[in-house]
Design an enzyme around this catalytic site. Sequence first.
Site, PDB file in Angstrom:
ATOM      1  N   ARG A  83       0.825  -1.223   0.000  1.00 30.29           N
ATOM      2  CA  ARG A  83       0.000   0.000   0.000  1.00 30.29           C
ATOM      3  C   ARG A  83       0.850   1.260   0.000  1.00 30.29           C
ATOM      4  O   ARG A  83       0.418   2.314  -0.412  1.00 30.29           O
ATOM      5  CB  ARG A  83      -0.941  -0.007   1.206  1.00 30.29           C
ATOM      6  N   LYS A  99       8.266  -3.163   4.544  1.00 28.37           N
ATOM      7  CA  LYS A  99       7.669  -2.008   5.217  1.00 28.37           C
ATOM      8  C   LYS A  99       8.409  -1.654   6.504  1.00 28.37           C
ATOM      9  O   LYS A  99       8.546  -0.472   6.845  1.00 28.37           O
ATOM     10  CB  LYS A  99       6.195  -2.279   5.508  1.00 28.37           C
ATOM     11  N   THR A 141      -1.428 -12.313   9.895  1.00 28.31           N
ATOM     12  CA  THR A 141      -0.530 -12.222  11.042  1.00 28.31           C
ATOM     13  C   THR A 141      -0.421 -13.546  11.797  1.00 28.31           C
ATOM     14  O   THR A 141       0.642 -13.883  12.327  1.00 28.31           O
ATOM     15  CB  THR A 141      -1.000 -11.123  11.999  1.00 28.31           C
ATOM     16  N   ASP A 152       6.549  -2.646  12.273  1.00 31.65           N
ATOM     17  CA  ASP A 152       6.146  -1.340  11.763  1.00 31.65           C
ATOM     18  C   ASP A 152       5.393  -0.524  12.807  1.00 31.65           C
ATOM     19  O   ASP A 152       4.634   0.384  12.468  1.00 31.65           O
ATOM     20  CB  ASP A 152       5.289  -1.499  10.500  1.00 31.65           C
TER      21      ASP A 152
END
Length: 460
Positions: free
Chosen positions: A15, A22, A80, A106
């Site tokens: 995204r 990320k 997850t 993150d």
Amino acid sequence: MSTAILILAAGDGKRMKCAHPKALCQVLFKPMISWVLDACAEAGYAQEQICVVCGRGGEELQSLLPPEVHTVWQEQRLGTGHAAAQAEPFLRTLPEDAQVLILFGDAPFISAELIQASQRAHLEAGSKLTVIAAPVDDPTGYGRVIRDSAFNLLEIVEERDAAEEQKKIREIASGAMWADAAWLLSAFPRLRNNNAQKEYYLTDCAKLAAEDGVKALVYVAPDSDAVLGANSRADLLKLNRLAARRMLEKHMANGVEVLSEDGVLIGPEVVIGAGSTVYPGTILKGKTVIGAGCTLGPNTVIEDSTVGDGCVINASQIENAVLEQNISMGPFAHIRPNSHIGSGVHLGNFTEVKNSSIGDRTSVSHLTYVGDSDVGEAVNFGCGCVTVNYDGMNKHRTTIGNHAFIGCNTNLVAPVKVGDFGFTAAGSTITEDVPENALAIERGKQYNKAEWSKGKIKIK
């Protein structure tokens, strides 16, 4: 009791349109996962107690990690719960009574204090699962925590699966949680992907704890920022803004004057002495140490450098260098790596120093380049001087003694030496050593051709 930490860092930043994992996106010039690792270290965890789950592009992430940190791989992005399950081989090496803390690579604002406080609550309650939650003003995008008044965990509902009434809950699940390692291993095979995303959610462990009738707890973090993560570039900007403000508040509390927040960014490992002033547009990065009573900026960038007391750095850049005390520099000066600048040195506008040492009280005037050089004390450089350090194949060094005087527009063609009190005449190109106390003059003879320009210049 044995404890370990599992960090989920397999997100590929799709995204965000990242070219790397990320968790490597930076907050105040530092990868988010490095913030998490530092918090673990501050909480007292050794690197060998940590396991990181990597995904696509994980080789880049792995290269950042200390060698003692364990790594496992999530080949497919299946949620997850699936990511945590990839660490099963690591978890099975732990003692039978081990407890494991699951964090996200993150979510950079997790703190050592929160890790320690949530661990105490988890152990004191005898809980099999303790979810770290926090109330936030805007819970959009986060899973909602369903609990009773005694902080017993009932359920965690992801937003995309939440009913409208559940979406009004402001207490969110950070994703971070403590779990009994043996119970967690028993939970992995029971996770199901019957949700909107067809993913295995780690948060579904809350339902499994309820089914098993084991103690499950909610620990509410006192600082809601501690649970914030980044799923978009806008989220990353928010994290940077929060971190930047925190850094300014920390330094102001230590006696640093910040005249305006505009463009001021100070990295988390920067140290600034009391009485220093930071002007707008100043960026301090890496392991930079600034002395007391300095003036920085405006529009100054300093990275991985040491600056002594009483320095004035105006609209300039410094990287991987050491500056002693009472140096004045700029505007538009540049100190490049492996340079050491002595006390009381003046570096004028549009000067550049690279891989050089400059002695105390030396003055390097404007439009001058000093590269691969060793310069003594109290040397004076005129305007437009250059140490010519590159012959097209190799770099060579220039040595200048104490109290030398380098005239304007002098080219010192390395390797060459100027002795103590040596002088060079303006406009000279010096290719041979200049002895102590000598004056070196290298100029072609001047010829004047009378009347040469007559009639050749048109005056408008």
